[in-house]
Scaffold this motif. Structure first.
Motif, mmCIF file in Angstrom:
data_model
loop_
_atom_site.group_PDB
_atom_site.id
_atom_site.type_symbol
_atom_site.label_atom_id
_atom_site.label_comp_id
_atom_site.label_asym_id
_atom_site.label_seq_id
_atom_site.Cartn_x
_atom_site.Cartn_y
_atom_site.Cartn_z
ATOM 1 N N SER A 168 0.771 -1.186 -0.025
ATOM 2 C CA SER A 168 -0.002 -0.104 0.054
ATOM 3 C C SER A 168 0.851 1.211 0.042
ATOM 4 O O SER A 168 0.467 2.246 0.740
ATOM 5 C CB SER A 168 -0.968 -0.134 1.394
ATOM 6 O OG SER A 168 -0.091 0.194 2.536
ATOM 7 N N SER A 169 1.973 1.228 -0.716
ATOM 8 C CA SER A 169 2.975 2.275 -0.612
ATOM 9 C C SER A 169 2.405 3.501 -1.312
ATOM 10 O O SER A 169 2.943 4.606 -1.120
ATOM 11 C CB SER A 169 4.105 1.912 -0.941
ATOM 12 O OG SER A 169 4.223 1.503 -2.506
ATOM 13 N N CYS A 170 1.718 3.599 -2.483
ATOM 14 C CA CYS A 170 1.342 4.720 -3.216
ATOM 15 C C CYS A 170 -0.357 4.663 -3.367
ATOM 16 O O CYS A 170 -1.204 4.978 -2.613
ATOM 17 C CB CYS A 170 2.060 4.708 -4.481
ATOM 18 S SG CYS A 170 1.716 6.195 -5.386
ATOM 19 N N ASP A 171 -0.540 4.222 -4.602
ATOM 20 C CA ASP A 171 -2.281 4.418 -5.042
ATOM 21 C C ASP A 171 -2.928 3.085 -5.263
ATOM 22 O O ASP A 171 -3.721 3.074 -6.150
ATOM 23 C CB ASP A 171 -2.423 5.356 -5.914
ATOM 24 C CG ASP A 171 -1.556 5.211 -7.392
ATOM 25 O OD1 ASP A 171 -0.830 4.414 -7.285
ATOM 26 O OD2 ASP A 171 -1.881 5.714 -8.295
ATOM 27 N N GLU A 172 -2.133 2.029 -5.137
ATOM 28 C CA GLU A 172 -2.588 0.618 -5.306
ATOM 29 C C GLU A 172 -2.677 -0.099 -3.955
ATOM 30 O O GLU A 172 -1.812 -0.352 -3.323
ATOM 31 C CB GLU A 172 -1.724 -0.397 -6.048
ATOM 32 C CG GLU A 172 -1.190 0.607 -7.389
ATOM 33 C CD GLU A 172 -1.846 0.653 -8.646
ATOM 34 O OE1 GLU A 172 -3.351 0.153 -8.547
ATOM 35 O OE2 GLU A 172 -1.779 1.097 -9.355
ATOM 36 N N ALA A 237 3.434 -10.544 5.410
ATOM 37 C CA ALA A 237 4.515 -9.713 4.908
ATOM 38 C C ALA A 237 4.010 -8.189 4.436
ATOM 39 O O ALA A 237 2.625 -8.335 3.963
ATOM 40 C CB ALA A 237 5.327 -9.973 3.874
ATOM 41 N N VAL A 238 4.787 -7.159 4.634
ATOM 42 C CA VAL A 238 3.928 -5.792 4.197
ATOM 43 C C VAL A 238 5.154 -4.769 3.895
ATOM 44 O O VAL A 238 6.277 -5.016 4.372
ATOM 45 C CB VAL A 238 3.241 -5.236 5.558
ATOM 46 C CG1 VAL A 238 4.471 -4.882 6.694
ATOM 47 C CG2 VAL A 238 2.588 -3.889 5.159
ATOM 48 N N THR A 239 4.597 -4.064 2.547
ATOM 49 C CA THR A 239 5.829 -2.872 2.452
ATOM 50 C C THR A 239 5.932 -1.932 3.574
ATOM 51 O O THR A 239 4.638 -1.232 3.793
ATOM 52 C CB THR A 239 5.133 -2.145 1.227
ATOM 53 O OG1 THR A 239 4.706 -3.222 0.270
ATOM 54 C CG2 THR A 239 6.113 -1.089 0.710
ATOM 55 N N ILE A 240 7.106 -1.682 3.954
ATOM 56 C CA ILE A 240 7.114 -0.689 5.075
ATOM 57 C C ILE A 240 7.758 0.426 4.618
ATOM 58 O O ILE A 240 7.792 1.591 5.299
ATOM 59 C CB ILE A 240 8.262 -1.732 6.133
ATOM 60 C CG1 ILE A 240 8.126 -0.801 7.454
ATOM 61 C CG2 ILE A 240 9.654 -1.525 5.704
ATOM 62 C CD1 ILE A 240 8.723 -1.317 8.568
ATOM 63 N N GLY A 241 8.302 0.820 3.494
ATOM 64 C CA GLY A 241 8.926 1.802 2.862
ATOM 65 C C GLY A 241 9.413 1.385 1.432
ATOM 66 O O GLY A 241 10.021 0.289 1.310
ATOM 67 N N PRO A 242 9.996 2.366 0.712
ATOM 68 C CA PRO A 242 9.593 3.764 0.950
ATOM 69 C C PRO A 242 8.158 4.045 0.360
ATOM 70 O O PRO A 242 7.771 3.127 -0.388
ATOM 71 C CB PRO A 242 10.623 4.559 -0.202
ATOM 72 C CG PRO A 242 11.116 3.520 -1.262
ATOM 73 C CD PRO A 242 10.932 2.232 -0.258
ATOM 74 N N GLY A 243 7.531 5.403 0.444
ATOM 75 C CA GLY A 243 6.312 5.457 -0.229
ATOM 76 C C GLY A 243 5.690 6.766 0.649
ATOM 77 O O GLY A 243 6.319 7.412 1.560
ATOM 78 N N LEU A 248 1.486 4.058 3.603
ATOM 79 C CA LEU A 248 2.355 2.825 4.076
ATOM 80 C C LEU A 248 1.453 2.654 5.304
ATOM 81 O O LEU A 248 1.666 1.452 5.833
ATOM 82 C CB LEU A 248 3.665 3.373 4.415
ATOM 83 C CG LEU A 248 4.523 3.503 3.139
ATOM 84 C CD1 LEU A 248 5.859 4.260 3.375
ATOM 85 C CD2 LEU A 248 4.710 2.152 2.458
ATOM 86 N N VAL A 249 1.295 3.587 6.265
ATOM 87 C CA VAL A 249 0.794 3.388 7.581
ATOM 88 C C VAL A 249 -0.472 2.491 7.797
ATOM 89 O O VAL A 249 -0.472 1.664 8.410
ATOM 90 C CB VAL A 249 0.574 4.592 8.538
ATOM 91 C CG1 VAL A 249 -0.521 4.598 9.583
ATOM 92 C CG2 VAL A 249 1.920 5.357 8.823
ATOM 93 N N VAL A 250 -1.442 2.686 6.597
ATOM 94 C CA VAL A 250 -2.631 1.932 6.778
ATOM 95 C C VAL A 250 -2.062 0.388 6.360
ATOM 96 O O VAL A 250 -2.870 -0.455 7.096
ATOM 97 C CB VAL A 250 -3.520 2.246 5.411
ATOM 98 C CG1 VAL A 250 -4.850 1.438 5.259
ATOM 99 C CG2 VAL A 250 -3.926 3.730 5.751
ATOM 100 N N GLY A 251 -1.225 0.129 5.597
ATOM 101 C CA GLY A 251 -0.721 -1.295 5.341
ATOM 102 C C GLY A 251 -0.046 -1.819 6.550
ATOM 103 O O GLY A 251 -0.476 -3.024 6.898
ATOM 104 N N ASP A 486 7.527 0.691 12.706
ATOM 105 C CA ASP A 486 6.754 2.058 11.940
ATOM 106 C C ASP A 486 6.966 1.803 10.593
ATOM 107 O O ASP A 486 7.988 1.304 10.068
ATOM 108 C CB ASP A 486 6.757 3.235 12.631
ATOM 109 C CG ASP A 486 6.180 3.327 14.056
ATOM 110 O OD1 ASP A 486 4.963 2.707 14.420
ATOM 111 O OD2 ASP A 486 6.657 3.959 15.007
ATOM 112 N N ALA A 487 5.727 2.455 9.557
ATOM 113 C CA ALA A 487 6.318 2.834 8.446
ATOM 114 C C ALA A 487 7.627 3.650 8.087
ATOM 115 O O ALA A 487 7.714 4.409 8.997
ATOM 116 C CB ALA A 487 5.197 3.328 7.701
#
Length: 497
Positions: A168-172, A237-243, A248-251, A486-487
């Motif tokens: 969830s790093s950007c708009d997807e 697993a989750v995207t923690i950054g960058p973004g 990012l916080v939502v994911g 944290d993100a």
């Protein structure tokens, strides 16, 4: 490296490493007193020739393991030996009945704190002035339940780990379930592009809100499509950054909640590393040394990969990212958002030599690029044509702009391959979907006998399958997140999460 139980004959070598590692070291008598106690597990790590390179010990009481000591000799610090020892001690602790592990570490020992955090430990307290000789504070750290982490690592090493990943790093808003880092069981993406199109780019506040609305449904759909339950998975697993920080916080918050309620280990993945791993999904034989050209709306960089997980950024844009430049030129021409696909389609019917746009930094002696000058040249050309009352030849503008961008990207990538002796190139990121860039780069590398690996179109844009693929290697290596993570919106490639 091998790990085995400590014996009395190991103590002199261990004491030597101890003295180089701590201001208040244990003496040989203390180590000797530990051996043979039924609630203790002491291990040593040895080199192939049998030399002791590290050691550690735990005491297990009331269902918890207390890490009493862990050190490696200076020459092998940063090699992963400490992590292997820690997980070997965790294995022994579980065998003695421990569920979790705790430890104290000097607050000033940043390398050790980073190691424990990257194994899923959280800081739960501080003991001020704990170390009398230095006056340093001790950080009190606790692991999450050890058993699920060890189970996930065993499954990953066997190639049978089942991972639920979120991006969830950007708009997807995306979720994927993957087995063994390569078998994609589901890959669900909810795009927000229609919500942002009217503004000509991603609006961070809207992105965060839409992630919040979509994430539960996307995760449920990914599990259903894969035919598995959350409890079947070995890890999250989750995207923690960058973004974008809000996105990012939502994911990250959602993944932490699921990991906690389901008792699953949590893995943080660098978004850029995920894009590189997307290429390996289609090309499992891909092996370093590799040069990766990462081109997207937020990033443009060349990366030297000496081994999976070790990255050196060797070139980057000094201003705009390639995708950002495409978006801005498309907006100038009134073509909407996102700009890359529409310019690419227009360019098919245009003459790439019609307008002599500049190739900034094409012949500089480094691997950096700049796109602001090219963008300004397009603006000046369009303003000139409009002032002269001439109709804009959009296909020619698109083809000429695309060719100028591509010429520089291809030239810098070829230079990077020659300088670093790479045997393969990965083209990744959203702009990797551009057919002209793919064709030109493939042509240049074919002439050099260098392999080009490009993800399939659906894995070029942001997705969670690439996050799951990268997470597989992280789990195998014992790299996890604690629930206090944290993100990290500005996370750099190759830096610990």
């Amino acid at each position: 490296m091998s790990v085995r139980p400590m014996t009395g004959s190991d103590i002199p070598a261990i004491a030597g490493i101890e003295r180089t590692s701590f201001d208040d070291p244990w003496n040989e008598a203390l180590f000797g007193d530990e051996l043979g106690r039924p609630d203790r597990s002491w291990l040593v790590a040895t080199s192939p020739d049998g030399r002791i390179q590290g050691y550690g010990g735990v005491m297990v009481t009331h269902g918890d393991a207390h890490l009493m000591d862990l050190a490696v000799e200076p020459g092998v610090r940063g090699s992963g030996l400490g992590r292997r020892l820690l997980w070997a001690l965790a294995e022994g602790s579980v065998a003695l009945g421990a569920r979790r592990m705790t430890l104290e570490v000097a607050a000033s020992n940043a390398a050790a704190v980073s190691l424990y955090e990257s194994c899923g430990f959280d800081i739960r307290g501080r003991r001020r002035g704990y170390y009398p000789r230095t006056g340093d504070d001790a950080l009190l750290m606790w692991s999450r339940p050890l058993g699920p982490h060890l189970d996930a690592m065993r499954a990953a090493v066997a190639g049978d780990d089942l991972v639920l990943a979120i991006e969830s790093s950007c708009d997807e808003t995306a979720a994927s379930v993957m087995r063994g880092g390569t078998e994609q069981l589901s890959n669900v993406v909810a795009s927000q592009v229609d919500f942002h199109a009217r503004f000509g780019g991603v609006v961070p506040e809207i992105a965060s809100r839409k992630h919040t609305e979509a994430i539960a449904g996307v995760v449920d759909e990914a599990l259903e499509a894969a035919g598995v339950r959350l409890s079947d998975c070995h890890a999250m697993a989750v995207t923690i950054g960058p973004g974008l920080v809000g996105a990012l916080v939502v994911g990250v918050a959602y993944a932490k909640g699921l990991a906690y309620t389901a008792g699953l280990p949590l893995v943080g993945v660098n978004h850029l590393e995920g894009h590189i791993y997307a290429a390996r999904l289609l090309d499992p034989g891909l092996e370093p040394p590799i040069v990766a050209l990462l081109v997207s709306g937020g990033h443009t960089m060349l990366v030297h990969i000496t081994e999976w997980g070790r990255y050196e950024t060797i070139g980057r844009t000094l201003d705009d990212a390639v995708g950002e430049a495409f978006d801005k030129v498309a907006k100038l021409l009134g073509l909407g958002y996102p700009g890359g696909p529409v310019l690419s389609r227009l360019a098919v019917d245009g003459d790439q030599q019609a307008i002599p746009f500049p190739r900034p930094m094409l012949r500089t002696d480094d691997l950096n690029v700049s796109l602001s000058g090219l963008k300004t040249a397009v603006i000046q050309y369009v303003e000139g044509e409009r002032s002269a009352g001439r109709a804009l030849r959009l296909p020619d503008i698109a083809a000429s702009f695309q060719a100028a961008v591509t010429d520089v990207q291809v030239a810098k990538t070829v230079r990077a391959v020659n300088e670093h002796g790479a045997r393969a190139v990965v083209l990744a990121g959203g702009v990797a979907a551009n057919p002209f860039l793919r064709e030109r780069l493939r042509g240049a590398l074919d002439d050099m006998g260098v392999r080009l690996s490009v993800p399939p179109m659906d894995l070029c844009t942001d997705n969670a399958a690439m996050i799951a693929a990268a997470a597989h290697d992280a789990i195998s290596a014992g790299r996890f997140l604690g629930l206090g993570a944290d993100a990290v919106p500005n996370l750099r490639l190759g830096h610990a999460v």
